[in-house]
Design an enzyme around this catalytic site. Structure first.
Site, mmCIF file in Angstrom:
data_model
loop_
_atom_site.group_PDB
_atom_site.id
_atom_site.type_symbol
_atom_site.label_atom_id
_atom_site.label_comp_id
_atom_site.label_asym_id
_atom_site.label_seq_id
_atom_site.Cartn_x
_atom_site.Cartn_y
_atom_site.Cartn_z
ATOM 1 N N GLY A 326 0.482 49.243 17.554
ATOM 2 C CA GLY A 326 1.696 50.209 17.733
ATOM 3 C C GLY A 326 2.892 50.196 16.712
ATOM 4 N N SER A 327 3.896 50.485 17.147
ATOM 5 C CA SER A 327 4.978 50.595 16.520
ATOM 6 C C SER A 327 5.371 49.115 15.757
ATOM 7 C CB SER A 327 5.999 51.255 17.127
ATOM 8 O OG SER A 327 5.913 52.580 17.574
ATOM 9 N N THR A 328 4.951 48.030 16.471
ATOM 10 C CA THR A 328 5.567 46.984 15.596
ATOM 11 C C THR A 328 5.076 46.530 14.242
ATOM 12 O OG1 THR A 328 3.387 45.880 16.355
ATOM 13 C CG2 THR A 328 5.461 45.614 17.760
#
Length: 613
Positions: A326-328
């Site tokens: 995801g957004s990591t």
């Protein structure tokens, strides 16, 4: 002529003997047949018969002599082997398995003497009551004991590596046919907390998982042997040949800090239970050396218990499981955008709620019409990240991801490490190029993600991570660092990550009283392989961060899998674990606070911006 003379002499001697024995006035007793007149005694023996007997005796002696010669000289080796087969035995002299220690010398695994109970069922002399007592002492039912004894009539292990008290209880029964042997049993003082790091051994003290398996050769040492002669009762009579002495295994000192490991395990365990999640993992890295300070997973297992554990609980999820993060991943696109010179931190991009790429939509949950690069990371904008990614060649993004370790096994000696999934850039469609920027279409392990974030903690360079210290226990000289981005770029992204934990960001719950922190949330839907779609109700929550933010000493990565208690965003389920682990870790390391707690704005109760995923 001589024979006749001998017969007459014999008769005279017999007559005198008879007269001497005759009682006075009595009659002469009945006389035996005279030798000279006995047809049997007087018969002439053929000469060949005596010669035959003498020859037969001589032949017998020759045969015996030949047999003795064969046994003692010619066939000596054969009979020696047969004798050894029956009475000579090799007694193993087990080497003591090396200890596993943490970085401070605390014991994580050690071998202690332990009795093992075995029996020769055909020699067992015990009535029904005695068998019940034996079964009770061994912690098994009478039926189980009887079944074992019947299945193996010549030899059977009843219980291996039992406690000393069990051995004493069995010996007190004094049962014939029941014996004990001294073995070694592996003990793990940290139990479940360090189980996924240390691993476990089998009953023969052979490593099965974790460090125990990865470093089996160094830990096991080499067993010795003793050649002896035993009598019919199994007692040692004498030694034969030279004994080979055992060589004990080497102690192994890890980079793990047992205190930090225990803190991390407690926090992830509590988070999994609180959020009714399937599992959770935490990785703590020393930002300066790359050493792994903690690697904890929940559910876990007790290393000393063999069997009865769900297989999934024995998996080191931080290394062997991979998923879309995801957004990591967004800070890496921002770093590449700055490093390439295409964007500046304060450059403004139009960020509509929805962006179409080849007809497929990319949306933001909460966004502003216009945002700077810093705000795109702070508010976790999918649209802004995709727009930056589309300005760069696919190969450039792929090369950057490869340089930080994605698509490659983490450089530590540990079983089951996964490479993750990073498809070749040649197969990327435009939508793939956009989505890999915010963590879809690429899968990584939690350890890979933690390692990659060290470039932001180390001013743009990266050192290989490590799990084992040198034999002298002292930290090794830092390996040559590989420069990934410039220090200026790393500091700029670190500032963005610090903004994520401040009001207006997605990770307010990551804040730590007294310490500045920086990091990035991530939330991803799980891919349903059989249905070929993303689940709408199954998520993973991620958070990866650094502390203290200005001069990072540690990198902490957290993943919570399938939370079902109503919250699933990384900022809600993973960021609090990060906060607790960082607070306890920095204190354990003696790192002084870099913020005034009284003036610090702790925003745990302020609603955070919900990230897009």
């Amino acid at each position: 002529m001589k024979k006749k003379r001998f017969a007459r002499l014999f008769d005279r001697v017999f007559a005198r003997t008879a007269d001497a024995q005759r009682p006075r006035g009595g009659a002469l007793p009945a006389r035996s047949v005279a030798y000279s007149t006995s047809p049997l005694l007087a018969s002439k023996t053929p000469p060949w018969r005596s010669k035959f007997i003498v020859g037969l005796v001589a032949a017998s002696f020759i045969v015996l002599l030949g047999r003795a010669l064969y046994i003692q000289v010619l066939g000596n080796a054969f009979f020696q082997r047969q004798g050894e087969i029956r009475f000579a035995r090799n007694i193993d002299l087990p080497a003591s398995r090396g200890r596993i220690l943490d970085r401070n010398g605390q014991i994580l695994a050690v071998s202690v003497p332990s009795p093992s109970i075995w029996a020769i069922p055909k020699d067992l002399d015990a009535d029904r009551n005695q068998r019940r007592q034996l079964a009770r002492a061994l912690g098994m039912s009478s039926a189980e004991l009887d079944e074992r004894l019947q299945r193996h009539p010549s030899f059977v292990w009843l219980r291996r590596q039992v406690d000393e008290q069990v051995g004493r209880d069995v010996a007190a029964l004094g049962l014939k046919g029941v014996h004990q042997e001294r073995e070694y049993k592996r003990k793990y003082p940290e139990g479940e907390a360090a189980a996924h790091v240390v691993g476990s051994t089998n009953a023969d003290e052979r490593g099965q998982e974790g460090v125990e398996f990865a470093h089996e050769h160094a830990l096991a040492g080499n067993d010795g042997k003793r050649r002896v002669i035993k009598d019919a009762r199994g007692r040692v009579v004498e030694d034969i040949g030279e004994s080979v002495q055992p060589v004990d295994g080497h102690d192994l000192r890890l980079t793990i800090d047992s205190k930090i490991q225990f803190f991390a395990y407690q926090r992830v365990r509590d988070a999994v239970n609180e959020n009714r999640a399937a599992s959770g993992s935490v990785v703590v890295l020393d930002a300066q050396s790359g050493g792994v300070l903690a690697m904890a997973n929940y559910p876990s297992f007790v290393p000393e218990q063999r069997g009865g554990t769900v297989l999934s609980a024995r998996r080191n999820l931080a290394l062997v499981d991979t998923a879309e993060p995801g957004s990591t991943m967004k800070p890496f696109i921002a770093a590449l955008a700055l490093e390439s010179g295409r964007f500046r931190p304060t450059e403004v991009l139009a960020t509509p709620r929805q962006l179409f790429i080849t007809g497929l939509p990319i949306t933001d949950e909460h966004s502003l019409p216009m945002m700077t690069v810093e705000q795109i990371v702070q508010r976790s904008s999918n649209v802004g990240t995709a727009k930056m990614a589309m300005t760069m060649p696919a190969r450039e993004i792929w090369d950057f991801y490869t340089r930080v370790g994605f698509g490659q096994k983490p450089p530590i000696d540990f079983p089951g490490r996964e490479t993750g999934r990073l498809r070749g850039w040649q197969s990327w469609r435009p939508i793939d190029q956009a989505t890999v920027g915010f963590g879809y279409g690429v899968s990584v392990s939690l350890m890979q993600l933690a390692q990659a974030y060290t470039i932001f903690a180390r001013d743009g360079d990266m050192v290989p991570i490590s799990l084992v210290l040198p034999e002298d226990g002292k930290p090794a000289a830092p390996p040559a660092a590989q420069q990934i981005v410039s220090a200026q770029t790393a500091r700029a992204v670190r500032k963005m990550l610090a903004m994520v934990t401040q009001p207006g960001g997605t990770a307010l719950k990551a804040q730590v009283p007294g310490y500045s922190v920086a990091g990035k949330t991530g939330t991803s839907r799980k891919w349903l392989k059989h249905e070929k779609r993303y689940a709408s109700d199954r998520h993973r929550g991620w958070f990866v961060g650094l502390a203290p933010a200005d001069k990072p000493r540690i990198v902490v990565a957290v993943m919570i899998d399938e939370p079902k208690a109503g919250k699933y965003f990384g900022g809600d389920v993973a960021a609090p674990v990060f906060s607790q682990v960082v607070q306890q870790t920095l204190r354990a390391m003696g790192v002084p606070p870099d913020l005034d707690v009284k003036s610090q704005i702790v925003s745990h109760d302020i609603p955070a911006v919900q990230e897009s995923f």
